[in-house]
Design a protein around this motif. Structure first.
Motif, PDB file in Angstrom:
ATOM      1  N   UNK A 121      21.452   5.089 -19.218  1.00 50.06           N
ATOM      2  CA  UNK A 121      20.279   5.916 -18.998  1.00 50.06           C
ATOM      3  C   UNK A 121      19.221   5.776 -19.918  1.00 50.06           C
ATOM      4  N   UNK A 122      19.740   5.436 -21.366  1.00 50.72           N
ATOM      5  CA  UNK A 122      18.698   5.113 -22.219  1.00 50.72           C
ATOM      6  C   UNK A 122      17.873   3.764 -21.959  1.00 50.72           C
ATOM      7  N   UNK A 123      18.556   2.842 -21.353  1.00 51.18           N
ATOM      8  CA  UNK A 123      17.963   1.479 -21.115  1.00 51.18           C
ATOM      9  C   UNK A 123      17.135   1.783 -19.841  1.00 51.18           C
ATOM     10  N   UNK A 124      17.426   2.605 -18.954  1.00 50.38           N
ATOM     11  CA  UNK A 124      16.580   2.685 -17.794  1.00 50.38           C
ATOM     12  C   UNK A 124      15.452   3.372 -18.277  1.00 50.38           C
ATOM     13  N   UNK A 125      15.556   4.483 -18.904  1.00 52.56           N
ATOM     14  CA  UNK A 125      14.314   5.427 -19.359  1.00 52.56           C
ATOM     15  C   UNK A 125      13.455   4.394 -19.928  1.00 52.56           C
ATOM     16  N   UNK A 126      13.993   3.754 -21.131  1.00 47.91           N
ATOM     17  CA  UNK A 126      13.098   2.700 -21.824  1.00 47.91           C
ATOM     18  C   UNK A 126      12.226   1.701 -21.007  1.00 47.91           C
ATOM     19  N   UNK A 127      13.137   0.967 -20.379  1.00 50.33           N
ATOM     20  CA  UNK A 127      12.496  -0.095 -19.510  1.00 50.33           C
ATOM     21  C   UNK A 127      11.793   0.473 -18.450  1.00 50.33           C
ATOM     22  N   UNK A 128      11.981   1.361 -17.664  1.00 49.86           N
ATOM     23  CA  UNK A 128      11.034   2.119 -16.584  1.00 49.86           C
ATOM     24  C   UNK A 128       9.630   2.664 -17.404  1.00 49.86           C
ATOM     25  N   UNK A 129       9.746   3.211 -18.357  1.00 51.48           N
ATOM     26  CA  UNK A 129       8.684   3.814 -18.972  1.00 51.48           C
ATOM     27  C   UNK A 129       7.719   2.832 -19.705  1.00 51.48           C
ATOM     28  N   UNK A 130       8.359   1.849 -20.284  1.00 51.87           N
ATOM     29  CA  UNK A 130       7.526   0.860 -21.099  1.00 51.87           C
ATOM     30  C   UNK A 130       6.878  -0.010 -20.046  1.00 51.87           C
ATOM     31  N   UNK A 149      15.153  -3.377 -11.760  1.00 51.32           N
ATOM     32  CA  UNK A 149      15.869  -2.794 -12.479  1.00 51.32           C
ATOM     33  C   UNK A 149      16.816  -1.852 -11.595  1.00 51.32           C
ATOM     34  N   UNK A 150      16.121  -0.923 -10.912  1.00 48.38           N
ATOM     35  CA  UNK A 150      16.773  -0.073 -10.123  1.00 48.38           C
ATOM     36  C   UNK A 150      17.725  -0.743  -9.114  1.00 48.38           C
ATOM     37  N   UNK A 151      17.248  -1.759  -8.491  1.00 46.29           N
ATOM     38  CA  UNK A 151      18.009  -2.707  -7.492  1.00 46.29           C
ATOM     39  C   UNK A 151      19.294  -3.116  -8.169  1.00 46.29           C
ATOM     40  N   UNK A 152      19.203  -3.851  -9.217  1.00 42.43           N
ATOM     41  CA  UNK A 152      20.315  -4.557 -10.261  1.00 42.43           C
ATOM     42  C   UNK A 152      21.144  -3.443 -10.619  1.00 42.43           C
ATOM     43  N   UNK A 153      20.807  -2.522 -11.125  1.00 43.34           N
ATOM     44  CA  UNK A 153      21.826  -1.560 -11.638  1.00 43.34           C
ATOM     45  C   UNK A 153      22.392  -0.771 -10.647  1.00 43.34           C
TER      46      UNK A 153
END
Length: 599
Positions: free
Chosen positions: A164-173, A211-215
């Motif tokens: 969740x942390x990786x997803x939040x940081x990557x998508x927002x950044x 990233x949504x697709x891969x995860x």
């Protein structure tokens, strides 16, 4: 013949008279209800087997030493187990109590037909109504999916907080960088910088979707293995960007039949005079397409993935059991509702202000450039500049973009926050109904051998490229501080630094081919190495540096390189057209291995 029964309360063995078969008695010690077996040999046969086995294991008795001792031996007291032999059954029988013949559980409700504990028929002891209904259902029971999905997804969410942390940081950044680059495009006039910044913004913009697709595919694969925690998942910028293209390709291609259906419904109801109903039916048709996303993800995790693009195949699966997929889509809408509300708020309330502010920004950029514009001696003058010479700058208030930007980024952050939870709900669907999804799980194995060193025996040194990129950013940051304007130089430095990523991708491709990756820093040597991978001569490689001629040889060599890496010709065409992006994809692809040269 008395029947021995054991009291479940006090564990005392009692002798029930033969007349008590099939009835319920009360223990005289603890008053616990005891079900006496009704079969003639049910209790006695078991007790006789126990006695025979115990007698075999019992050691032989020693001979009596003397007849005098045997005469003085005490008599055994009479067993207390015969305590029920002389009792009146009319007094000890628990009348009006129903006992399940299978699990012997007490049934309080006298009107029930099935046992609430085991589901057996209370009269025959066989399968009850609900049990027979469950047996008739092929595959998993949808009620089990409704019952445990939320709990399972929440436990998985708590066990994988790092995702969740990786997803939040990557998508927002990446979304922030994309918006900043698109705003920077409005501050540019010339075509080359606009093109470079636009391509960079496009690459960054594909990352959240990729990233949504891969995860999601990794979580579905993890759910198929019935694992509660994910192994280490690394975020790859270029892999996510390339998978973002695949995500949008699926969005465009897969729902094409639903696009026509929704458009036809809207036109028909609009013609009849009910446009609102037509729009609702159109959205419903599109929603059905997105309900099939778990089935698509299940096929994409398999070795053979072509069924992920077959709409008719997935619709057959959907109509067999539509309930679980509708439930999954409802959970998805409920969890992402705050984000959808945020985007709707920005579009309805601030949409007009944002559009006006961006338009005035671009107009003021052209007006400022028109003040220093000079007509060229050769060629036609720029009409945009001539039309804006002498015009005054339009009123501009950039602060109007703050609230929409904050709300939009907050909505993106919320989507990232609940993404892992929603992916697990899709994974649970695939795990429970995998037998009905018609998955192709077998394919021919191909063994690859990875080359760890280049032609000189050196290990990978691609990290040097990232060091050069860091120096590039620091240099532009220094210019931003010393010369200014700060924001323009900083954004320009960040955007142009991304051009080092294709160099890193080319470096990795050379290393996969067993060549020196440092050649990627020198264009003539890189062209020669590229020709060698394509099994062409060095002279043809140098032709890649010649304008116009390099178009033909570029396409030819890109297709040859793709085939040497076990890729189709279409991959080579994409490599030639989108070389900066596709070379990064090829370099970061761990499965890409080089064929042996033709003899």
């Amino acid at each position: 013949m008395p029947i021995k029964v054991r009291c479940p309360g006090c564990k005392k063995v009692l002798n029930a008279p033969d007349k008590a078969r099939g009835k319920v008695l009360k223990c005289p010690k603890c008053e616990t209800r005891i079900k006496v077996p009704s079969g003639s040999g049910e209790g006695s046969s078991g007790q006789s087997r126990e006695r025979s086995s115990s007698q075999k294991q019992r050691p032989q008795k020693q001979k009596r030493r003397s007849s005098s001792k045997s005469s003085t031996k005490r008599k055994r007291p009479q067993s207390t187990g015969n305590i029920l032999a002389n009792l009146d059954l009319s007094r000890i029988e628990a009348k009006g109590v129903r006992i399940c013949p299978r699990c012997h559980a007490e049934v309080e409700d006298q009107e029930l037909f099935d046992c609430e504990e085991c589901g057996a028929d209370l009269e025959t002891g066989g399968l009850g109504v609900l049990e027979r209904k469950r047996k008739s259902i092929k595959g998993a029971d949808p009620k089990l999916y409704y019952k445990g999905t939320i709990k399972d997804a929440w436990q998985f969410y708590k066990s994988n907080k790092k995702l969740t942390v990786i997803t939040c940081v990557s998508l927002t950044l990446t979304t922030t960088i994309q918006c900043a680059l698109l705003y920077l495009v409005l501050l540019c006039v010339g075509f080359p910088p606009k093109l470079i910044i636009t391509i960079t913004a496009f690459v960054c913009g594909m990352v959240p979707y990729g990233w949504i697709w891969v995860l999601s595919l990794q979580i579905i694969n993890n759910s198929l293995s019935n694992k509660k925690k994910m192994h280490k998942v690394n975020f790859d910028f270029f892999l996510s960007s390339s998978m973002g293209l695949k995500f949008w390709l699926w969005i465009i291609v897969f729902p094409i039949p639903f696009y026509f259906i929704s458009l036809g419904l809207y036109i028909w109801f609009n013609y009849v005079g009910y446009p609102v109903i037509g729009m609702s039916m159109g959205f419903l048709a599109l929603a059905m397409a997105f309900m099939l996303a778990p089935i698509t993800g299940a096929h994409l995790t398999m070795p053979v993935t072509f069924r992920a693009w077959l709409v008719n195949n997935q619709l057959k699966i959907f109509f067999k059991k539509p309930g679980p997929l509708i439930y999954w889509f409802a959970v998805l809408l409920m969890t992402t509702l705050p984000a959808l509300a945020g985007f709707a708020y920005v579009g309805i309330v601030h949409g007009k202000e944002v559009k006006e502010t961006l338009y005035n920004t671009y107009e003021n950029t052209l007006i400022a450039a028109a003040e220093t514009y000079k007509k060229p001696k050769l060629g036609e003058p720029d009409k945009r500049m001539i039309e804006r010479i002498g015009k005054e700058a339009l009123p501009l208030d950039s602060s109007k973009l703050i609230i929409p930007a904050v709300v939009s980024l907050s909505s993106v952050f919320w989507i990232a926050l609940v993404a892992v939870f929603n992916m697990r709900t899709a994974g649970r669907y695939v795990s429970m109904f995998q037998k009905e999804l018609d998955l192709i799980t077998m394919t021919k194995d191909v063994v690859y051998v990875r080359q760890e060193v280049d032609e000189f025996g050196n290990k990978s040194q691609v990290k040097n490229v990232y060091m050069l990129m860091l120096v590039h950013v620091l240099a532009f940051s220094a210019l931003a501080i010393l010369k200014g304007p700060f924001v323009v130089y900083l954004l320009l430095g960040l955007s142009t630094s991304l051009l080092w990523f294709p160099v890193a991708g080319l470096w990795k491709v050379f290393e996969k081919a067993g060549l020196s990756g440092q050649a990627a820093l020198f264009p003539p040597l890189a062209a020669i190495y590229w020709a060698r991978i394509a099994e062409e001569s060095d002279a043809k490689g140098l032709l890649l540096l010649v304008p116009v001629v390099n178009i033909y040889f570029g396409f030819k060599m890109c297709i040859a390189v793709a085939e040497r890496f076990y890729k189709p010709k279409g991959y080579g065409v994409a490599l030639a057209i989108l070389f900066p992006v596709m070379i990064c994809v090829l370099g970061s692809d761990e499965s890409a291995r080089l064929k042996k040269k033709k003899e």
